[in-house]
Design a protein around this motif. Sequence first.
Motif, PDB file in Angstrom:
ATOM      1  N   PRO A  95      25.123  -3.541  95.074  1.00 49.24           N
ATOM      2  CA  PRO A  95      26.332  -4.375  94.927  1.00 49.24           C
ATOM      3  C   PRO A  95      27.391  -3.977  95.948  1.00 49.24           C
ATOM      4  O   PRO A  95      27.595  -2.791  96.220  1.00 49.24           O
ATOM      5  CB  PRO A  95      26.784  -4.087  93.494  1.00 49.24           C
ATOM      6  CG  PRO A  95      25.567  -3.614  92.780  1.00 49.24           C
ATOM      7  CD  PRO A  95      24.747  -2.881  93.799  1.00 49.24           C
ATOM      8  N   PRO A 105      30.925  -2.326  93.430  1.00 48.07           N
ATOM      9  CA  PRO A 105      30.632  -2.032  92.021  1.00 48.07           C
ATOM     10  C   PRO A 105      31.883  -1.614  91.266  1.00 48.07           C
ATOM     11  O   PRO A 105      32.794  -0.997  91.822  1.00 48.07           O
ATOM     12  CB  PRO A 105      29.623  -0.883  92.120  1.00 48.07           C
ATOM     13  CG  PRO A 105      29.911  -0.236  93.428  1.00 48.07           C
ATOM     14  CD  PRO A 105      30.354  -1.320  94.344  1.00 48.07           C
ATOM     15  N   ARG A 106      31.924  -1.961  89.992  1.00 46.07           N
ATOM     16  CA  ARG A 106      33.052  -1.549  89.149  1.00 46.07           C
ATOM     17  C   ARG A 106      32.818  -0.176  88.532  1.00 46.07           C
ATOM     18  O   ARG A 106      33.769   0.582  88.333  1.00 46.07           O
ATOM     19  CB  ARG A 106      33.254  -2.580  88.034  1.00 46.07           C
ATOM     20  CG  ARG A 106      33.669  -3.967  88.524  1.00 46.07           C
ATOM     21  CD  ARG A 106      33.666  -4.951  87.380  1.00 46.07           C
ATOM     22  NE  ARG A 106      32.327  -5.070  86.801  1.00 46.07           N
ATOM     23  CZ  ARG A 106      32.055  -5.767  85.719  1.00 46.07           C
ATOM     24  NH1 ARG A 106      33.019  -6.406  85.071  1.00 46.07           N
ATOM     25  NH2 ARG A 106      30.809  -5.845  85.263  1.00 46.07           N
ATOM     26  N   ILE A 137      30.121   3.311  88.663  1.00 41.05           N
ATOM     27  CA  ILE A 137      29.051   4.022  89.370  1.00 41.05           C
ATOM     28  C   ILE A 137      28.574   5.158  88.468  1.00 41.05           C
ATOM     29  O   ILE A 137      29.375   5.957  87.968  1.00 41.05           O
ATOM     30  CB  ILE A 137      29.534   4.582  90.720  1.00 41.05           C
ATOM     31  CG1 ILE A 137      29.946   3.430  91.644  1.00 41.05           C
ATOM     32  CG2 ILE A 137      28.454   5.427  91.374  1.00 41.05           C
ATOM     33  CD1 ILE A 137      30.487   3.894  92.973  1.00 41.05           C
ATOM     34  N   ASN A 155      20.103   3.098  82.161  1.00 42.29           N
ATOM     35  CA  ASN A 155      19.552   1.751  82.049  1.00 42.29           C
ATOM     36  C   ASN A 155      19.567   1.239  80.617  1.00 42.29           C
ATOM     37  O   ASN A 155      19.552   0.027  80.398  1.00 42.29           O
ATOM     38  CB  ASN A 155      18.124   1.710  82.591  1.00 42.29           C
ATOM     39  CG  ASN A 155      18.061   1.626  84.097  1.00 42.29           C
ATOM     40  OD1 ASN A 155      18.075   0.552  84.672  1.00 42.29           O
ATOM     41  ND2 ASN A 155      18.022   2.787  84.748  1.00 42.29           N
ATOM     42  N   GLU A 165      25.187  -4.096  77.982  1.00 43.58           N
ATOM     43  CA  GLU A 165      26.277  -4.773  78.678  1.00 43.58           C
ATOM     44  C   GLU A 165      27.432  -4.998  77.703  1.00 43.58           C
ATOM     45  O   GLU A 165      27.242  -5.465  76.594  1.00 43.58           O
ATOM     46  CB  GLU A 165      25.804  -6.117  79.241  1.00 43.58           C
ATOM     47  CG  GLU A 165      24.756  -6.007  80.324  1.00 43.58           C
ATOM     48  CD  GLU A 165      25.376  -5.663  81.663  1.00 43.58           C
ATOM     49  OE1 GLU A 165      26.625  -5.591  81.733  1.00 43.58           O
ATOM     50  OE2 GLU A 165      24.616  -5.449  82.616  1.00 43.58           O
ATOM     51  N   ARG A 217      28.288  -0.053  81.390  1.00 51.51           N
ATOM     52  CA  ARG A 217      26.993   0.084  82.070  1.00 51.51           C
ATOM     53  C   ARG A 217      27.229   0.125  83.580  1.00 51.51           C
ATOM     54  O   ARG A 217      27.902  -0.746  84.131  1.00 51.51           O
ATOM     55  CB  ARG A 217      26.086  -1.083  81.719  1.00 51.51           C
ATOM     56  CG  ARG A 217      24.627  -0.896  82.109  1.00 51.51           C
ATOM     57  CD  ARG A 217      23.808  -2.023  81.514  1.00 51.51           C
ATOM     58  NE  ARG A 217      22.386  -1.791  81.641  1.00 51.51           N
ATOM     59  CZ  ARG A 217      21.616  -2.311  82.593  1.00 51.51           C
ATOM     60  NH1 ARG A 217      22.175  -3.086  83.512  1.00 51.51           N
ATOM     61  NH2 ARG A 217      20.329  -2.064  82.640  1.00 51.51           N
ATOM     62  N   PRO A 218      26.690   1.126  84.298  1.00 49.25           N
ATOM     63  CA  PRO A 218      26.934   1.221  85.745  1.00 49.25           C
ATOM     64  C   PRO A 218      26.333   0.043  86.493  1.00 49.25           C
ATOM     65  O   PRO A 218      25.324  -0.547  86.097  1.00 49.25           O
ATOM     66  CB  PRO A 218      26.255   2.545  86.130  1.00 49.25           C
ATOM     67  CG  PRO A 218      26.116   3.306  84.857  1.00 49.25           C
ATOM     68  CD  PRO A 218      25.931   2.289  83.788  1.00 49.25           C
ATOM     69  N   ASP A 219      26.993  -0.307  87.599  1.00 48.66           N
ATOM     70  CA  ASP A 219      26.469  -1.323  88.501  1.00 48.66           C
ATOM     71  C   ASP A 219      25.534  -0.722  89.539  1.00 48.66           C
ATOM     72  O   ASP A 219      24.734  -1.448  90.143  1.00 48.66           O
ATOM     73  CB  ASP A 219      27.617  -2.041  89.210  1.00 48.66           C
ATOM     74  CG  ASP A 219      28.537  -2.739  88.219  1.00 48.66           C
ATOM     75  OD1 ASP A 219      28.018  -3.414  87.317  1.00 48.66           O
ATOM     76  OD2 ASP A 219      29.772  -2.604  88.347  1.00 48.66           O
ATOM     77  N   VAL A 220      25.621   0.587  89.785  1.00 51.57           N
ATOM     78  CA  VAL A 220      24.765   1.270  90.753  1.00 51.57           C
ATOM     79  C   VAL A 220      24.647   2.731  90.321  1.00 51.57           C
ATOM     80  O   VAL A 220      25.566   3.291  89.711  1.00 51.57           O
ATOM     81  CB  VAL A 220      25.341   1.151  92.186  1.00 51.57           C
ATOM     82  CG1 VAL A 220      26.681   1.857  92.287  1.00 51.57           C
ATOM     83  CG2 VAL A 220      24.370   1.674  93.224  1.00 51.57           C
ATOM     84  N   ILE A 260      18.887  -0.914  87.272  1.00 51.88           N
ATOM     85  CA  ILE A 260      20.140  -0.753  88.009  1.00 51.88           C
ATOM     86  C   ILE A 260      19.795  -0.290  89.422  1.00 51.88           C
ATOM     87  O   ILE A 260      19.002   0.637  89.588  1.00 51.88           O
ATOM     88  CB  ILE A 260      21.057   0.269  87.306  1.00 51.88           C
ATOM     89  CG1 ILE A 260      21.319  -0.171  85.859  1.00 51.88           C
ATOM     90  CG2 ILE A 260      22.364   0.426  88.063  1.00 51.88           C
ATOM     91  CD1 ILE A 260      22.086   0.855  85.048  1.00 51.88           C
TER      92      ILE A 260
END
Length: 516
Positions: A138, A141-142, A144, A194, A198, A204-207, A237
Motif C-alpha cells: 500500500p 498505510p494507516r 504498520i 492476519n 477488520e 488490523r495492519p495494512d502492511v 497482509i
Amino acid sequence: MTEAVSNASEYSVSEISMALKRTVEDAFGYVRVRGEISGYRGPHSSGHAYFALKDDRAKLEAVIWKGNFGKLRFRPEEGMEVIATGKLTTFPGSSKYQIVIESLEPAGIGALMALLEERRKKLAAEGLFDSARKRPIPYLPRVIGVVTSPTGAVIRDILHRLADRFPVHVLVWPVRVQGETSAAEVAAAIAGFNALPEGGKIPRPDVLIVARGGGSLEDLWGFNEEIVVRAAAASDIPLISAVGHETDTTLIDFASDLRAPTPTGAAEMAVPVRSELLATTGDLDRRLAGAMARHVEARRRELRAAVRALPRLDDLLAIPRRSFDELAARIGRALSANTLAHRGRLERTAGRLSTASLDRLMTRAGDRLTALSDRQGRALEVHAERKRAVFARISGRLRIEPLSERVARGRDRLGQADERGARAFIRVTERLRDRLDRAWRLAETLSYRSVLARGFALVTDAEGRTVRAAATVTSGDALTIEFQDGKIGAVAAGGAAEPKPKKAPKAKPPTQESLF
C-alpha cells in the motif's frame, strides 16, 4: 583325566554389561563426533529422536532425548552432515553402544549452505516464491505491524525512520529473533496479525515488516525454517522482509512481497516522505491553477475570434427579410388565384348539373318507390293470405274460436303498418327533394357563369386547361375565350410582359369584392 582349574573371576552377563557401560562412559564422557545422519524419521511419539551417524566405514547409533531436542538450533534431516556433541554409553539390553547427543550443529558453513539450497529448491517447486503471488505494498498505510525483538536497535531504527518520513500507527509483536523458539514465534506473529478482524478493537495492519539485525548464517537460521517461510507466503497482509544486512539472504526474503536491504530501508519502503508529498501536492496545485488559467484564456481568445468572424445581425436578417417581403407581395395574388381556381372547379361541377337530369333522377326514384310500394302491398296481401290459410287449417284442427279473432287483430295491425310505411316514404322523398333543391341553388350561386354575366371571361388553352397567369402564355399559343353568350378562338400575339417592380402593399384581409 584331570580337568584344569582356573583362578579367573566369573562375571554374570549383567555384571559384565554394566562394567562395560561404566568403562565406556568414563573413557568417553564428552565427545564430538562428525558424521552423516542416517535413518532419521523425525521424533518418536515419546518426543525422543533415534537415528544413526555414519561415514564410509562405520555407523554409530544416536539418540536425542526429548528435553534436548526442543533446544536444537535446527532440526536434523536425512543425509545431513553434522557434528554431534554428547557422551557415549551402552545399552545392555542389546549389547549396543550409542551416543547421547546434547547439541547438534552442521558440519561447517558448506553443509548449512547445501541444506539451505536444498530447502529453497523444495519450497520453490511448491510455488511459494512465484512472483505472481506477490502483492503490491500500500502506498500510504494507516497501520504498520512490525515483527521483531522489542529490545534491540532494530525497532528503534524503524520507529525513528517512520517518525521522520510519515508518522503512522505502529503495532509491535515481540518475538525472539534468534534461538530455538525463534522460528515458531515469528510464524505465530505473522499468523496473529492476519487473524485480527477488520474494524476490531486492535486495528488490523495494512502492511507487515519482519525485521532483524545482521548476524551469521547460524544466527539467521530461524528465518530459513519452513514454518516461517510458509507463514510469510500464506499472509493475506502484504509483507516486507528486512532480515540482516543487504548481503544477507534468507528464505523469507523469497516468500515475502518485498525485500528490504535493512530494517531502516523497510521503513522507507513502507511509507512515503510526508514533506515531499506536501511539496508535490503544492506543486501540482500550482500547475493545475496555471493550466486552468491558460485554458480559460485560450477559450476566451477562441471565443473572441469566433465573435469577430460572425456576420452582423442586419446581414443575417437581410435574406430572411427579403424573402418575407417577396412572400408578402405574392400572397395577395396567390389568394386571388386560389379563389379563382376553386371557383372554376365549382363552375365546372355545376355545369355538369341540370334540372332535366335531376328531374329524370327524381322520376326514376319515384317510379321505383311506387313499384316497391305496390310490390310491398301485394306481398303483404300474399303473406297475409298464406298466414290466414295456415291459421284456418290450424283452427280447423284445433277448433278454437278465439284464433280467428287474433287473425283479425293481426290483419288490422298489418294495415296500420302499411299506412305508416307509405307516410314515411313520402316524408323521406320530400326531405331528399329539399336537399336537392338547396344543392341546385348553391351550384347556381357558385357557378362561374354568374361571374361571366358580370363581364368576366374564361381563357383556356388548346387542351382545355384554364389559363391563370399571363406568364404561362407564349407567342402563337391557341386560346379559347368564353363569354356569357358564347366562345371565340384567339391566338397569343406575344409573351407575358414583365411587371414593373412595385412596393409591396400592406397586406389587408381579403373582402368579398376583392375575391371577385
